[in-house]
Design a protein around this motif. Structure first.
Motif, mmCIF file in Angstrom:
data_model
loop_
_atom_site.group_PDB
_atom_site.id
_atom_site.type_symbol
_atom_site.label_atom_id
_atom_site.label_comp_id
_atom_site.label_asym_id
_atom_site.label_seq_id
_atom_site.Cartn_x
_atom_site.Cartn_y
_atom_site.Cartn_z
ATOM 1 N N GLN A 100 13.160 -71.298 38.168
ATOM 2 C CA GLN A 100 12.020 -72.094 38.595
ATOM 3 C C GLN A 100 11.221 -72.678 37.419
ATOM 4 O O GLN A 100 10.636 -73.725 37.532
ATOM 5 N N GLU A 101 11.217 -71.996 36.264
ATOM 6 C CA GLU A 101 10.291 -72.347 35.191
ATOM 7 C C GLU A 101 11.030 -72.818 33.937
ATOM 8 O O GLU A 101 11.278 -72.022 33.041
ATOM 9 N N PRO A 102 11.369 -74.110 33.863
ATOM 10 C CA PRO A 102 12.113 -74.567 32.679
ATOM 11 C C PRO A 102 11.318 -74.420 31.385
ATOM 12 O O PRO A 102 11.900 -74.265 30.319
ATOM 13 N N MET A 103 9.977 -74.442 31.472
ATOM 14 C CA MET A 103 9.188 -74.384 30.251
ATOM 15 C C MET A 103 9.306 -73.035 29.553
ATOM 16 O O MET A 103 9.189 -72.950 28.340
ATOM 17 N N THR A 104 9.532 -71.979 30.315
ATOM 18 C CA THR A 104 9.545 -70.652 29.694
ATOM 19 C C THR A 104 10.896 -69.954 29.784
ATOM 20 O O THR A 104 11.042 -68.819 29.347
ATOM 21 N N SER A 105 11.896 -70.638 30.351
ATOM 22 C CA SER A 105 13.173 -69.959 30.560
ATOM 23 C C SER A 105 14.096 -69.993 29.349
ATOM 24 O O SER A 105 15.128 -69.335 29.338
ATOM 25 N N LEU A 106 13.735 -70.790 28.344
ATOM 26 C CA LEU A 106 14.546 -70.798 27.124
ATOM 27 C C LEU A 106 13.805 -70.027 26.036
ATOM 28 O O LEU A 106 12.578 -70.070 25.953
ATOM 29 N N ASN A 107 14.567 -69.332 25.210
ATOM 30 C CA ASN A 107 13.955 -68.528 24.149
ATOM 31 C C ASN A 107 13.392 -69.439 23.061
ATOM 32 O O ASN A 107 14.124 -70.218 22.466
ATOM 33 N N PRO A 108 12.071 -69.345 22.789
ATOM 34 C CA PRO A 108 11.436 -70.294 21.857
ATOM 35 C C PRO A 108 11.919 -70.197 20.420
ATOM 36 O O PRO A 108 11.743 -71.142 19.659
ATOM 37 N N VAL A 109 12.528 -69.082 20.020
ATOM 38 C CA VAL A 109 12.861 -68.929 18.604
ATOM 39 C C VAL A 109 14.338 -69.175 18.284
ATOM 40 O O VAL A 109 14.759 -68.964 17.153
ATOM 41 N N PHE A 110 15.114 -69.616 19.283
ATOM 42 C CA PHE A 110 16.510 -69.962 18.994
ATOM 43 C C PHE A 110 16.763 -71.423 19.358
ATOM 44 O O PHE A 110 16.183 -71.947 20.304
ATOM 45 N N SER A 111 17.652 -72.057 18.597
ATOM 46 C CA SER A 111 17.970 -73.456 18.883
ATOM 47 C C SER A 111 18.693 -73.548 20.226
ATOM 48 O O SER A 111 19.345 -72.596 20.659
ATOM 49 N N ILE A 112 18.586 -74.706 20.859
ATOM 50 C CA ILE A 112 19.214 -74.816 22.178
ATOM 51 C C ILE A 112 20.734 -74.783 22.059
ATOM 52 O O ILE A 112 21.413 -74.285 22.946
ATOM 53 N N GLY A 113 21.265 -75.290 20.942
ATOM 54 C CA GLY A 113 22.709 -75.222 20.730
ATOM 55 C C GLY A 113 23.195 -73.783 20.742
ATOM 56 O O GLY A 113 24.170 -73.427 21.411
ATOM 57 N N MET A 114 22.457 -72.941 20.042
ATOM 58 C CA MET A 114 22.822 -71.527 19.986
ATOM 59 C C MET A 114 22.733 -70.897 21.372
ATOM 60 O O MET A 114 23.593 -70.110 21.762
ATOM 61 N N GLN A 115 21.698 -71.270 22.136
ATOM 62 C CA GLN A 115 21.511 -70.623 23.433
ATOM 63 C C GLN A 115 22.582 -71.023 24.441
ATOM 64 O O GLN A 115 22.956 -70.232 25.300
ATOM 65 N N VAL A 116 23.078 -72.259 24.336
ATOM 66 C CA VAL A 116 24.150 -72.670 25.245
ATOM 67 C C VAL A 116 25.482 -72.083 24.785
ATOM 68 O O VAL A 116 26.243 -71.517 25.577
ATOM 69 N N SER A 117 25.755 -72.185 23.481
ATOM 70 C CA SER A 117 27.063 -71.712 23.016
ATOM 71 C C SER A 117 27.185 -70.191 23.131
ATOM 72 O O SER A 117 28.279 -69.654 23.261
ATOM 73 N N GLU A 118 26.037 -69.514 23.117
ATOM 74 C CA GLU A 118 26.063 -68.064 23.281
ATOM 75 C C GLU A 118 26.727 -67.665 24.603
ATOM 76 O O GLU A 118 27.495 -66.705 24.667
ATOM 77 N N ASN A 119 26.428 -68.429 25.642
ATOM 78 C CA ASN A 119 27.035 -68.145 26.944
ATOM 79 C C ASN A 119 28.551 -68.325 26.883
ATOM 80 O O ASN A 119 29.317 -67.520 27.401
ATOM 81 N N ILE A 120 28.981 -69.396 26.205
ATOM 82 C CA ILE A 120 30.417 -69.668 26.092
ATOM 83 C C ILE A 120 31.101 -68.570 25.288
ATOM 84 O O ILE A 120 32.135 -68.029 25.693
ATOM 85 N N ARG A 121 30.485 -68.207 24.172
ATOM 86 C CA ARG A 121 31.129 -67.213 23.308
ATOM 87 C C ARG A 121 31.103 -65.830 23.928
ATOM 88 O O ARG A 121 31.933 -64.978 23.598
ATOM 89 N N ARG A 122 30.162 -65.590 24.833
ATOM 90 C CA ARG A 122 30.106 -64.295 25.499
ATOM 91 C C ARG A 122 31.299 -64.110 26.446
ATOM 92 O O ARG A 122 31.846 -63.022 26.571
ATOM 93 N N HIS A 123 31.694 -65.187 27.115
ATOM 94 C CA HIS A 123 32.685 -65.031 28.175
ATOM 95 C C HIS A 123 34.068 -65.570 27.830
ATOM 96 O O HIS A 123 35.043 -65.260 28.483
ATOM 97 N N GLN A 124 34.131 -66.450 26.825
ATOM 98 C CA GLN A 124 35.436 -66.986 26.465
ATOM 99 C C GLN A 124 35.659 -66.684 24.995
ATOM 100 O O GLN A 124 34.736 -66.785 24.202
ATOM 101 N N SER A 125 36.884 -66.339 24.637
ATOM 102 C CA SER A 125 37.113 -66.017 23.223
ATOM 103 C C SER A 125 37.231 -67.324 22.445
ATOM 104 O O SER A 125 38.310 -67.754 22.077
ATOM 105 N N ALA A 126 36.074 -67.956 22.233
ATOM 106 C CA ALA A 126 36.043 -69.238 21.526
ATOM 107 C C ALA A 126 35.474 -69.039 20.134
ATOM 108 O O ALA A 126 34.572 -68.230 19.945
ATOM 109 N N THR A 127 36.024 -69.752 19.164
ATOM 110 C CA THR A 127 35.444 -69.689 17.820
ATOM 111 C C THR A 127 34.116 -70.430 17.842
ATOM 112 O O THR A 127 33.802 -71.164 18.779
ATOM 113 N N ARG A 128 33.350 -70.243 16.777
ATOM 114 C CA ARG A 128 32.065 -70.903 16.664
ATOM 115 C C ARG A 128 32.211 -72.426 16.826
ATOM 116 O O ARG A 128 31.443 -73.075 17.525
ATOM 117 N N ALA A 129 33.234 -72.979 16.154
ATOM 118 C CA ALA A 129 33.422 -74.434 16.177
ATOM 119 C C ALA A 129 33.800 -74.928 17.572
ATOM 120 O O ALA A 129 33.276 -75.935 18.052
#
Ligand SMILES: Nc1ncnc2c1ncn2[C@@H]1O[C@H](COP(=O)(O)OP(=O)(O)OP(=O)(O)O)[C@@H](O)[C@H]1O
Ligand SMILES: [Mg+2]
Lengths: 330, 322
Positions: A100-129
């Motif tokens: 419901q709350e997009p303003m507070t649902s993302l962690n303020p101290v991490f880049s958005i790239g990191m926060q999205v790719s974190e989900n991918i790297r958690r579930h798929q064995s993907a390299t950083r690149a």
């Protein structure tokens, strides 16, 4: 032949321990979601929509909350029987949620790239690149311009609408079979709302993701959903195809809800009626026992509405409601 | 470039602050009744008015206050902090001789307090109603409530007298000979009790703060988002929550550093630690104004530098500050 539902919620009960005793927040809730379907959930604020969504994710804050009974079947296996580790493999991978709350649902101290790719790297064995590439691709897919630059930015550098798009990209990054969207546009302005719904609609078709859309806005349901379940005080009161519910609402609460939205009426303009409201307020959940919880506000209330839980009344093929008045009138 | 400019600005502010503190210190010290000559004459058991006047001229104390202040600042700009009346040595030499001991003590206590406090606070936040949580609260609050000298004396009695594990005074064993490594170990052994004493006051502050901040962060929306990605509880707590929860701790650390130096004066006295704390204490008793002013000046620099460092750490932790 009847299709197997993708997700089934059976007899779900959720309780919260409070200082004044236990509160029954969800009361024997049944729902099902078919593959590729968009199911709408409507109901007033506080009726338990978010709790239903969080139960499916098994993210009810416990304590004080707990799922006291029921089953949540994903492809016929019960999520409530999984251990925490197994459940973590489901979250963000097979079932995702946007909040419901997009303003507070993302962690303020991490880049958005990191926060999205974190989900991918958690579930798929993907390299950083590889994860980075996929992140850029997802951000592009949800309509974020110049994603190569955006991934380095932090949440505070993005508008609310952009943040919600990032949340959607994150949620969809592992192609989940179920996406739960809990009032994804409540905090956004109207033009952005329309864009987000267009995006969700497009995703539902392109990726064949089933969506549970939670809202308290009947007009959104009319636009977006295939089927709708109407909730009141922790229970489902009516369920059916969107057209059936809007054109032919049976439960007194649903009727009130539809009448609250002027332009949904079949022949707008012919009758000039004041904007309606349903009298009374949502009951105190602690007091809900073995009666129809809508009875105190119902215009058709009868004696046994206060005594026993209302029965299920079949109205059409996929249309049913829970009401003593309808049962009597059959 | 984006980070350099605000830093330069901060340094400029700090220099102005430093000047203000110098003037203020000077005025305050000279407001106190009596000066070095009074103290000296007291030690000598009295002197003729002529001798007193002569001494005042010799130490430049006969001039009016603005002139003295102006001369003092002019010398200070050239790096000259004056001559200590009581030691008859340049103030800068005295300070540099005692400063390393104080920096060692203060920094050890500083990081000890932050580290122990934060770790305890985080553990307590994950089990808000456990026995462990209450135990931490009781122990850390006792450390906070007890006067520093009392804590120091109790530790001395316990771990130096009844259980002679640690030495009771000084920074090195007198006449100790050995390799560099052995000497380092000797100093560390002397350091334990004073550092623990000084840290004990602040462990409570940081553990309470870290606990409250962690509890607050753990209930926030972005932590729910992190969980909804299927991240393990470890990653959620130690990556997503910790970085946010540390922000108030860093702020507090910067604010508290000045108090830590003040606390060091007491601890150094209890444990005969050869730092500037002792030097300061004696310079006040002897009205050794140049030495006292020099020490105050150096403590100010230490505080200003620490504040710059915390400010910078904050910038690294929190991208919202630009
Ligand atoms: N920590 C809690 N303790 C006790 N009751 C709670 C707690 N959290 C939620 N509830 C209760 O659960 C009920 C359902 O809340 P929920 O957030 O699911 O409502 P909702 O339908 O999503 O409302 P909204 O449209 O405002 O988001 C509310 O009546 C609320 O009072
Ligand atoms: Mg909600």
């Amino acid at each position: 032949m009847r299709q197997e539902p993708l997700l089934q919620v059976k007899g779900l009960c959720v309780e919260f321990a409070t200082r004044k005793g236990n509160v029954q927040v969800l009361n024997h809730l049944d729902l099902h979601l078919d593959p590729g379907e968009a199911l709408g959930i409507v109901g007033e604020s506080g009726c338990g929509k978010s709790m239903m969504a969080l139960s499916i994710m098994r993210l009810i804050p416990a304590p004080p909350g707990n799922i006291s009974a029921g089953q949540i079947l994903l492809n016929n296996s019960d999520l409530l029987q999984l251990n925490e580790k197994q459940m973590q493999d489901v979250r963000g991978n097979e079932i995702s949620m946007i909040f419901q709350e997009p303003m507070t649902s993302l962690n303020p101290v991490f880049s958005i790239g990191m926060q999205v790719s974190e989900n991918i790297r958690r579930h798929q064995s993907a390299t950083r690149a590889v994860a980075r590439e996929k992140t850029i691709q997802m951000l592009k897919a949800v309509g974020i311009p110049v994603p190569e630059l955006r991934i380095k930015q932090y949440p505070h550098e993005l508008s609310g609408g952009m943040r919600q798009r990032v949340m959607i990209a994150m949620a969809l990054s592992c192609q989940p079979s179920v996406l739960i969207a809990d009032e994804p546009t409540t905090a956004l302005d109207v033009t952005i709302q329309a864009q987000i719904f267009d995006l969700l609609k497009q995703i539902q078709q392109d990726m064949n993701t089933s969506i549970i859309l939670i809202t308290h806005d009947m007009s959104v349901i009319a636009e977006f959903a295939d089927r709708v379940a109407v909730m009141y005080a922790g229970s489902k009161v009516e369920e059916g195809l969107v057209r059936d519910i809007i054109d032919n609402p049976h439960h007194p609460y649903t009727q009130g809800l539809i009448r609250c939205v002027p332009f949904l009426k079949k022949d707008p303009g012919t009758e000039r009626e004041e904007l309606n409201e349903i009298p009374g307020v949502v009951p105190d959940m602690r007091l809900i026992g073995s009666e129809c919880s809508f009875a105190p506000r119902c215009r058709y209330v009868m004696d046994h509405c206060h005594e026993k839980k209302p029965p299920e009344v079949q109205i059409g093929k996929k249309h049913h409601a829970f009401c003593w008045y309808l049962e009597e009138g059959k | 470039m984006k980070t350099i400019l605000p830093l330069l600005k901060r340094i400029a502010y700090s220099l102005m602050l430093l000047l203000a503190v110098i003037v203020l210190n000077f005025v305050l010290v000279h407001l106190a009744p009596g000066d070095a000559v009074t103290a000296m004459v007291g030690d000598m058991g009295g002197a003729t008015p002529e001798l007193i006047a002569e001494l005042r001229v010799e130490y430049g104390l006969d001039q009016n206050l603005p002139t003295q202040l102006f001369k003092y600042i002019a010398k200070m700009v050239r790096g000259d902090l004056g001559i200590s009346f009581t030691h008859n040595l340049p103030v800068i030499d005295l300070i540099l001789e005692h400063l390393p001991a104080t920096i060692l003590l203060v920094m050890t206590a500083f990081f000890m307090a932050i580290l122990i406090g934060t770790v305890l606070g985080i553990i307590a936040a994950q089990r808000p109603n456990s026995l462990f949580n209450h135990l931490i609260t009781v122990i850390s609050l006792s450390g906070y409530a007890a006067p520093v000298f009392w804590t120091g004396l109790m530790l001395l009695i316990s771990f130096s007298y009844y259980f002679p594990i640690f030495p009771s005074f000084g920074m090195e064993t007198v006449g100790f000979r050995g390799t560099f490594l052995e000497k380092t170990f000797d100093v560390l052994k002397h350091l334990v009790l004073p550092a623990v004493t000084l840290a004990s006051i602040y462990v409570a502050v940081y553990s309470r703060l870290a606990r409250a901040s962690m509890l607050d962060v753990l209930g926030s929306d972005y932590i729910r988002t992190a969980r909804s990605k299927g991240l393990s509880e470890k990653v959620v707590v130690y990556k997503h929550a910790l970085k946010n929860a540390l922000l108030p701790v860093v702020t507090m650390a910067g604010l508290q550093f000045a108090q830590l130096i003040a606390g060091a004066v007491v601890v150094e006295t209890v444990f005969s630690w050869p730092g500037i704390g002792q030097l300061a204490f004696n310079s006040i008793l002897r009205r050794d104004q140049p030495l006292l002013l020099g020490i105050l000046f150096l403590s100010t620099i230490m505080v200003v530098v620490t504040n710059l460092i915390t400010d910078f750490t904050y910038r690294i932790l929190d991208p919202r500050i630009k």
